[in-house]
Design a protein around this motif. Sequence first.
Motif, PDB file in Angstrom:
ATOM      1  N   THR A  72       1.178  -1.070   0.327  1.00 16.52           N
ATOM      2  CA  THR A  72       0.004  -0.134   0.036  1.00 16.52           C
ATOM      3  C   THR A  72       0.883   0.720   0.197  1.00 16.52           C
ATOM      4  N   GLY A  73       1.952   0.848   0.101  1.00 11.88           N
ATOM      5  CA  GLY A  73       2.995   2.400   0.564  1.00 11.88           C
ATOM      6  C   GLY A  73       4.687   2.220  -0.079  1.00 11.88           C
ATOM      7  N   LEU A  74       5.795   2.633   0.095  1.00  9.26           N
ATOM      8  CA  LEU A  74       6.646   2.276  -0.182  1.00  9.26           C
ATOM      9  C   LEU A  74       7.681   1.922   0.678  1.00  9.26           C
ATOM     10  N   GLU A  75       6.935   1.991   2.060  1.00 13.28           N
ATOM     11  CA  GLU A  75       7.619   0.985   3.387  1.00 13.28           C
ATOM     12  C   GLU A  75       7.038  -0.402   3.669  1.00 13.28           C
ATOM     13  N   TYR A  76       5.710  -0.201   3.160  1.00 16.04           N
ATOM     14  CA  TYR A  76       5.101  -2.041   2.779  1.00 16.04           C
ATOM     15  C   TYR A  76       6.830  -2.355   2.286  1.00 16.04           C
ATOM     16  N   LEU A  77       7.217  -1.723   0.743  1.00 13.74           N
ATOM     17  CA  LEU A  77       8.186  -2.659   0.074  1.00 13.74           C
ATOM     18  C   LEU A  77       8.952  -2.539   0.818  1.00 13.74           C
ATOM     19  N   LEU A  78       9.917  -1.833   1.794  1.00 15.88           N
ATOM     20  CA  LEU A  78      10.988  -2.056   2.744  1.00 15.88           C
ATOM     21  C   LEU A  78      11.274  -3.071   2.683  1.00 15.88           C
ATOM     22  N   VAL A  79       9.911  -3.539   3.527  1.00 14.78           N
ATOM     23  CA  VAL A  79      10.182  -5.016   4.503  1.00 14.78           C
ATOM     24  C   VAL A  79       9.878  -6.642   3.429  1.00 14.78           C
ATOM     25  N   SER A  80       9.135  -5.707   2.412  1.00 13.73           N
ATOM     26  CA  SER A  80       8.889  -6.919   1.170  1.00 13.73           C
ATOM     27  C   SER A  80       9.776  -7.284   0.744  1.00 13.73           C
ATOM     28  N   GLN A  81      10.586  -6.395  -0.294  1.00 16.75           N
ATOM     29  CA  GLN A  81      11.075  -6.371  -1.236  1.00 16.75           C
ATOM     30  C   GLN A  81      12.402  -6.364  -0.836  1.00 16.75           C
ATOM     31  N   SER A  82      13.073  -5.278   0.332  1.00 17.92           N
ATOM     32  CA  SER A  82      14.457  -5.237   0.645  1.00 17.92           C
ATOM     33  C   SER A  82      14.774  -6.188   2.184  1.00 17.92           C
ATOM     34  N   ILE A  83      14.248  -6.446   2.533  1.00 13.58           N
ATOM     35  CA  ILE A  83      15.002  -7.245   3.967  1.00 13.58           C
ATOM     36  C   ILE A  83      14.001  -9.014   3.569  1.00 13.58           C
ATOM     37  N   LEU A  84      12.997  -9.328   2.601  1.00 11.73           N
ATOM     38  CA  LEU A  84      12.608 -10.423   2.189  1.00 11.73           C
ATOM     39  C   LEU A  84      13.591 -10.605   1.120  1.00 11.73           C
ATOM     40  N   VAL A  85      13.355  -9.811  -0.177  1.00 12.21           N
ATOM     41  CA  VAL A  85      14.334 -10.373  -0.580  1.00 12.21           C
ATOM     42  C   VAL A  85      16.125 -10.268  -0.991  1.00 12.21           C
ATOM     43  N   GLY A  86      16.187  -9.113  -0.179  1.00 16.45           N
ATOM     44  CA  GLY A  86      17.580  -8.961   0.438  1.00 16.45           C
ATOM     45  C   GLY A  86      18.207 -10.700   1.137  1.00 16.45           C
ATOM     46  N   MET A  87      17.527 -10.617   1.674  1.00 14.59           N
ATOM     47  CA  MET A  87      17.662 -11.868   2.460  1.00 14.59           C
ATOM     48  C   MET A  87      17.770 -13.030   1.668  1.00 14.59           C
ATOM     49  N   GLY A  88      16.728 -13.265   0.827  1.00 14.73           N
ATOM     50  CA  GLY A  88      16.758 -14.090  -0.200  1.00 14.73           C
ATOM     51  C   GLY A  88      17.792 -14.487  -0.947  1.00 14.73           C
ATOM     52  N   ALA A  89      18.502 -13.138  -1.348  1.00 18.43           N
ATOM     53  CA  ALA A  89      19.375 -13.331  -2.468  1.00 18.43           C
ATOM     54  C   ALA A  89      20.756 -13.520  -1.771  1.00 18.43           C
ATOM     55  N   ALA A  90      21.442 -12.981  -0.236  1.00 19.29           N
ATOM     56  CA  ALA A  90      22.201 -13.527   0.478  1.00 19.29           C
ATOM     57  C   ALA A  90      22.236 -14.874   0.910  1.00 19.29           C
ATOM     58  N   PHE A  91      21.643 -15.782   0.578  1.00 12.74           N
ATOM     59  CA  PHE A  91      20.934 -16.967   1.153  1.00 12.74           C
ATOM     60  C   PHE A  91      21.193 -17.813  -0.311  1.00 12.74           C
ATOM     61  N   ASN A  92      21.103 -17.392  -1.314  1.00 12.49           N
ATOM     62  CA  ASN A  92      21.553 -17.511  -2.756  1.00 12.49           C
ATOM     63  C   ASN A  92      22.778 -17.564  -3.298  1.00 12.49           C
ATOM     64  N   ILE A  93      22.813 -16.571  -3.611  1.00 17.91           N
ATOM     65  CA  ILE A  93      24.737 -15.901  -4.041  1.00 17.91           C
ATOM     66  C   ILE A  93      25.414 -16.077  -4.232  1.00 17.91           C
ATOM     67  N   PRO A  94      26.049 -15.449  -2.476  1.00 19.95           N
ATOM     68  CA  PRO A  94      27.302 -15.624  -2.652  1.00 19.95           C
ATOM     69  C   PRO A  94      27.745 -17.127  -2.187  1.00 19.95           C
ATOM     70  N   PRO A  95      26.812 -18.274  -1.900  1.00 19.11           N
ATOM     71  CA  PRO A  95      27.535 -19.540  -1.376  1.00 19.11           C
ATOM     72  C   PRO A  95      27.547 -20.301  -2.991  1.00 19.11           C
ATOM     73  N   ILE A  96      27.319 -19.511  -4.252  1.00 14.09           N
ATOM     74  CA  ILE A  96      27.350 -20.224  -5.438  1.00 14.09           C
ATOM     75  C   ILE A  96      28.935 -20.059  -5.179  1.00 14.09           C
ATOM     76  N   TYR A  97      29.393 -19.141  -5.380  1.00 13.35           N
ATOM     77  CA  TYR A  97      30.945 -18.067  -5.612  1.00 13.35           C
ATOM     78  C   TYR A  97      31.259 -19.609  -4.843  1.00 13.35           C
TER      79      TYR A  97
END
Length: 514
Positions: free
Chosen positions: A105-130
């Motif tokens: 419903t606003g940019l604040e909501y995206l800070l949780v869904s996009q920034s936190i969840l997707v950010g954590m997911g990318a951290a478990f995803n890409i660096p270990p592949i290196y």
Amino acid sequence: MADTRDARIPVDRGWAWMVLLGSFAISTINVGTEKSFGIFFIEFLRQFKGKVFMTAMINTVWNVVFSITSASVLLIGFKRVSIRMSVFLGITLCTLGYGISCFATGLEYLLVSQSILVGMGAAFNIPPIYILIGEYFDKKKGIANAVFVSGNSLGGVIMPPLYRYVFDEYGLRGGLLITAGITFNSLVAAALLRPTTFYINHSSKKLCIDNGDGESKQLSKSADACSDLNSLQPLLSNTMPNNSTDTQTDIDNKDSDKSSNSVTVKYDKNNDIVFDCSTHKPETMENHVSTMEDEEKEQGCFLKCKNKMDCSLFKNIHFILFLVIYVLGNVANMCAHIYIPTYAKDIGISDNRIAIIVSVYCISDFAGRIFAGFLADLPRITAEHVVFVSQVVVGLVLQFTIYYTSFILLLVFAVILGCSAGMITALFPPMMFGIVGKARYPSAMAIFILWICLLEGLAVPVLGYFRDVNSTFHFTFHLMGASSFVCISLLIIFIILKKKTSSREKEDINDTSA
């Protein structure tokens, strides 16, 4: 530097290429989606009527979460969770983040869904592949890392037009839901990421047998044949010396005595059958292992990370200088895919043509990264030389953005910048590997990600702030180019120091041999 990998791991051959294929597909889908943030950026501005600075904070918080989580994952290691399982978890978190973003419903909501969840997911995803690619490749690690990171660019070619079409047809909310579905499909590619421990765990099983004279023999047998204890009896009888009958009788008579020379069937941590022929009580080792596990459980996440971090890296001048060089040299590559679409929008380019510009940029980036890996593996060319030339091009092309006022000129700009800006990203794994070595590579990667993402995460909103103040991106692009010029100056110092260190090491070797 001598290669200390287990001989049973297919290094530079066999399944290593399947791992690279799976890694490439994951990079194409997931990082390609992240590189399409410029398309998402425009939709967020349009839907929620926010400012560039506030919208850019989504990317900044993403970088902070990504860096902290990545450092924790890499420092704690993959003792209990394999790299493949970590990637599974990361893809699932990214899917969840994109999925619930459709209810924003606003940019604040995206800070949780996009920034936190997707950010954590990318951290478990890409660096270990290196780390996994570093375990599977040695002589070809330059081209392997280049192929992996070039998936980012190929994803940037495929994803922006796809997401542009999806947003036009289904709107922002429907498009985010479809993004979640696309991300979830990368689980198929993650199944190819076989851990290197697989080859050790499924290798020949070793049996230890006491021959009665204090000496032991080791015999190999397949896992299938070792599944039944009774099937081992013929093996024991046939391999025993002449006094095997007496030894077997002693074993039968003293079966209840745990301190005698009894043969005890055990399973080690790799599920290998091991015959314990020693005279000590087996409970001693089990209690010791249990005590160590209890101590590890009592340690918190922060303490584990502190214990795992190799602090000697902060005394390595080459490593510290490399971090600064990468921060400055990667600013253009990190911000271009976000600000080029917005700049094109400011000068009146249509949405469909913006998607074409982003795709052309990513095609050029893909080609540039592959070419950089190919050049770096050549005998007389080093990764530092390739990065030096690429940063000169980046610094120059960003100083003339005031003249890029048409679709054709923006395409030319996207091609030149795309071919050169991503080369430093493609070559940082082999460069850092050469500085710190294999043993300290995971710890160095954790420090690298923590440092890079925190500092570069600040660059995105700061550069966006200058755009809001000046109502144009020209000053922003000038700053991005200036960072490349500073990177060039430090890179020259880095090359000189590296040559002096190499010469000093050769002199020490000659003095020792003399």
